[in-house]
Design a protein around this motif. Structure first.
Motif, PDB file in Angstrom:
ATOM      1  N   ASN A 110      43.929  36.679  33.293  1.00  0.00           N
ATOM      2  CA  ASN A 110      43.271  35.013  34.227  1.00  0.00           C
ATOM      3  C   ASN A 110      44.648  33.962  32.994  1.00  0.00           C
ATOM      4  O   ASN A 110      44.953  32.960  34.340  1.00  0.00           O
ATOM      5  N   LEU A 111      44.590  34.338  31.943  1.00  0.00           N
ATOM      6  CA  LEU A 111      45.435  33.262  31.831  1.00  0.00           C
ATOM      7  C   LEU A 111      47.136  33.272  31.821  1.00  0.00           C
ATOM      8  O   LEU A 111      47.543  31.706  32.683  1.00  0.00           O
ATOM      9  N   ASN A 112      47.273  34.063  32.530  1.00  0.00           N
ATOM     10  CA  ASN A 112      48.375  34.980  32.709  1.00  0.00           C
ATOM     11  C   ASN A 112      48.821  34.588  34.509  1.00  0.00           C
ATOM     12  O   ASN A 112      49.538  33.812  33.963  1.00  0.00           O
ATOM     13  N   ALA A 113      47.696  34.450  34.947  1.00  0.00           N
ATOM     14  CA  ALA A 113      47.465  34.469  36.747  1.00  0.00           C
ATOM     15  C   ALA A 113      47.785  32.768  37.107  1.00  0.00           C
ATOM     16  O   ALA A 113      48.189  32.710  37.156  1.00  0.00           O
ATOM     17  N   ARG A 114      47.230  32.087  35.230  1.00  0.00           N
ATOM     18  CA  ARG A 114      47.072  30.673  35.987  1.00  0.00           C
ATOM     19  C   ARG A 114      48.807  30.079  35.281  1.00  0.00           C
ATOM     20  O   ARG A 114      48.834  28.349  35.554  1.00  0.00           O
ATOM     21  N   ALA A 132      39.222  40.449  36.959  1.00  0.00           N
ATOM     22  CA  ALA A 132      39.210  39.464  35.973  1.00  0.00           C
ATOM     23  C   ALA A 132      38.851  38.255  37.282  1.00  0.00           C
ATOM     24  O   ALA A 132      39.320  36.952  36.624  1.00  0.00           O
ATOM     25  N   GLY A 133      38.758  38.520  38.857  1.00  0.00           N
ATOM     26  CA  GLY A 133      38.896  37.392  39.770  1.00  0.00           C
ATOM     27  C   GLY A 133      39.957  36.818  39.620  1.00  0.00           C
ATOM     28  O   GLY A 133      40.535  36.050  41.076  1.00  0.00           O
ATOM     29  N   ILE A 134      41.103  37.350  39.895  1.00  0.00           N
ATOM     30  CA  ILE A 134      42.257  36.441  40.481  1.00  0.00           C
ATOM     31  C   ILE A 134      42.450  37.404  41.983  1.00  0.00           C
ATOM     32  O   ILE A 134      43.628  36.865  41.642  1.00  0.00           O
ATOM     33  N   LEU A 135      41.582  38.062  42.231  1.00  0.00           N
ATOM     34  CA  LEU A 135      42.249  38.621  43.552  1.00  0.00           C
ATOM     35  C   LEU A 135      41.616  37.589  44.452  1.00  0.00           C
ATOM     36  O   LEU A 135      41.405  37.580  46.200  1.00  0.00           O
ATOM     37  N   ALA A 156      34.334  39.307  48.108  1.00  0.00           N
ATOM     38  CA  ALA A 156      35.781  38.278  48.313  1.00  0.00           C
ATOM     39  C   ALA A 156      36.876  38.214  47.909  1.00  0.00           C
ATOM     40  O   ALA A 156      37.940  37.313  47.729  1.00  0.00           O
ATOM     41  N   VAL A 157      37.451  39.338  47.930  1.00  0.00           N
ATOM     42  CA  VAL A 157      38.843  39.973  48.161  1.00  0.00           C
ATOM     43  C   VAL A 157      39.278  40.502  49.849  1.00  0.00           C
ATOM     44  O   VAL A 157      38.484  40.748  50.093  1.00  0.00           O
ATOM     45  N   ARG A 158      39.893  39.509  49.876  1.00  0.00           N
ATOM     46  CA  ARG A 158      40.713  40.190  51.391  1.00  0.00           C
ATOM     47  C   ARG A 158      41.241  40.999  51.400  1.00  0.00           C
ATOM     48  O   ARG A 158      42.513  41.629  51.500  1.00  0.00           O
TER      49      ARG A 158
END
Length: 346
Positions: A110-114, A132-135, A156-158
């Motif tokens: 998450n930290l890196n995605a942000r 991680a929720g990043i998708l 929630a992921v497409r």
């Protein structure tokens, strides 16, 4: 297995790349992307006399790790949940892909995605990115065997079942090891140029590589960048590769002044109309060299280059090969005849 390169303090552009590792990771989903990046780094070192990449194998647990195929490896770094990288590769896991998540790993992703890190999952490595929720609310893909389970676990992921690769912002998914190789070639091209990407491709079965743009679902291309007028102009250019470019005519067809048309075209595509058309022509020529027996002169004319010598010059500038050399290099393995002596048992 240690992949760490020595950091050059005089090289401020050194990119930090992390390969995540864990027990039961699919070894080839780490080794092949790592070999591609190491090949690129070697070529870049020949040019600039210092490494461009600092590649680390990181893990949440201590060494050694037991990967697929009974391969044990030692990691370079223990995972630091607060450390940022320029690129992270998440490998596939041999069965049970949801078992590798830990709170520190989820925080790190998450930290890196942000922060805008390019995060690339291979095969069912997309499970970790999804956990991680990043998708969430982004397009993604995974190994075909896990489509049903992935869709159920992460509504929630497409999920894109019809694409081998997806791109959304800086988050990438590749459904298999082979498509991960295509993705890495795309990223090498993006960051270090077409010449380096082409030379790396030549070292790794060029006949098996397919352009990222042909096989990837790209979120930013969903609505053709949202400018319908420019999208129509792009379609016109793609359908008339052999015709000369007259910007004034395209502008008139679009109902815009030449100046407004060129400005909007550049904003939408990142290229001028001339640059965009030349890219289309070169991509078409490359495809014909790969998959047809047309003479180079015919390919040149078909793609809008009336002067085949000029076409050959442009092709060599882009690919570091003449069209004939390129065709031979990508088709050699497909048509090579085995002339070795046969033992017929006589």
């Amino acid at each position: 297995m240690s992949a760490t390169l020595q950091r050059d303090p005089q090289s401020p552009t050194l990119r930090q790349i992390a390969f995540l590792a864990f027990d039961d990771a699919l070894a080839t989903s780490i080794s092949l992307p790592m070999e591609l990046l190491n090949a690129a780094n070697h070529l870049l070192m020949l040019q600039q006399k210092s490494p461009a990449l600092d590649i680390e194998l990181v893990a949440s647990t201590a060494s050694p790790l037991n990967m697929s195929g009974f391969l044990s490896v030692n990691v370079d770094q223990q995972l630091d949940p607060e450390r940022l990288y320029d690129m992270i590769i998440i490998p596939s896991r041999w069965r049970h892909p949801h078992r590798s998540a830990t709170p520190s790993l989820m925080h790190w992703l998450n930290l890196n995605a942000r922060a805008g890190t390019e995060i690339c999952s291979v095969g069912n490595g997309s499970y970790l990115a999804a956990q991680a929720g990043i998708l969430d609310h982004r397009p993604a893909t995974t190994h075909w065997h896990y489509f049903k389970d992935f869709a159920k676990r992460f509504p929630a992921v497409r999920l894109q079942r019809d694409y081998l690769m997806t791109e959304a912002d800086n988050i990438y998914c590749a459904g298999s090891v082979n498509s991960a190789a295509d993705l890495l070639i795309h990223l090498i091209d993006k960051h270090w140029g077409h010449a380096i990407a082409r030379r790396v491709t030549q070292q790794f079965s060029p006949e098996s590589r397919r352009p990222f743009s042909h096989n990837a679902f790209r979120e930013d291309h969903l609505a053709l960048h949202g400018d319908e007028i420019i999208a129509l102009a792009q379609s016109t250019l793609a359908s008339q590769l052999d015709q000369p470019l007259v910007v004034a005519e395209l502008a008139a067809q679009s109902g815009l002044s030449v100046r407004s048309f060129q400005r909007r075209f550049s904003q939408a595509t990142g290229l001028s109309p001339q640059q965009y058309l030349q890219k289309l022509r070169m991509d078409s020529a490359e495809e014909l060299l790969r998959n047809s027996n047309l003479p180079v002169t015919d390919i040149s004319h078909h793609c809008g280059f009336n002067d085949s010598s000029y076409f050959c010059k442009l092709f060599r500038q882009r690919y570091e090969f003449s069209p004939g050399e390129y065709r031979r290099s990508v088709r050699k393995k497909l048509f090579e005849v085995d002339n070795s002596p046969k033992n017929n048992g006589g």
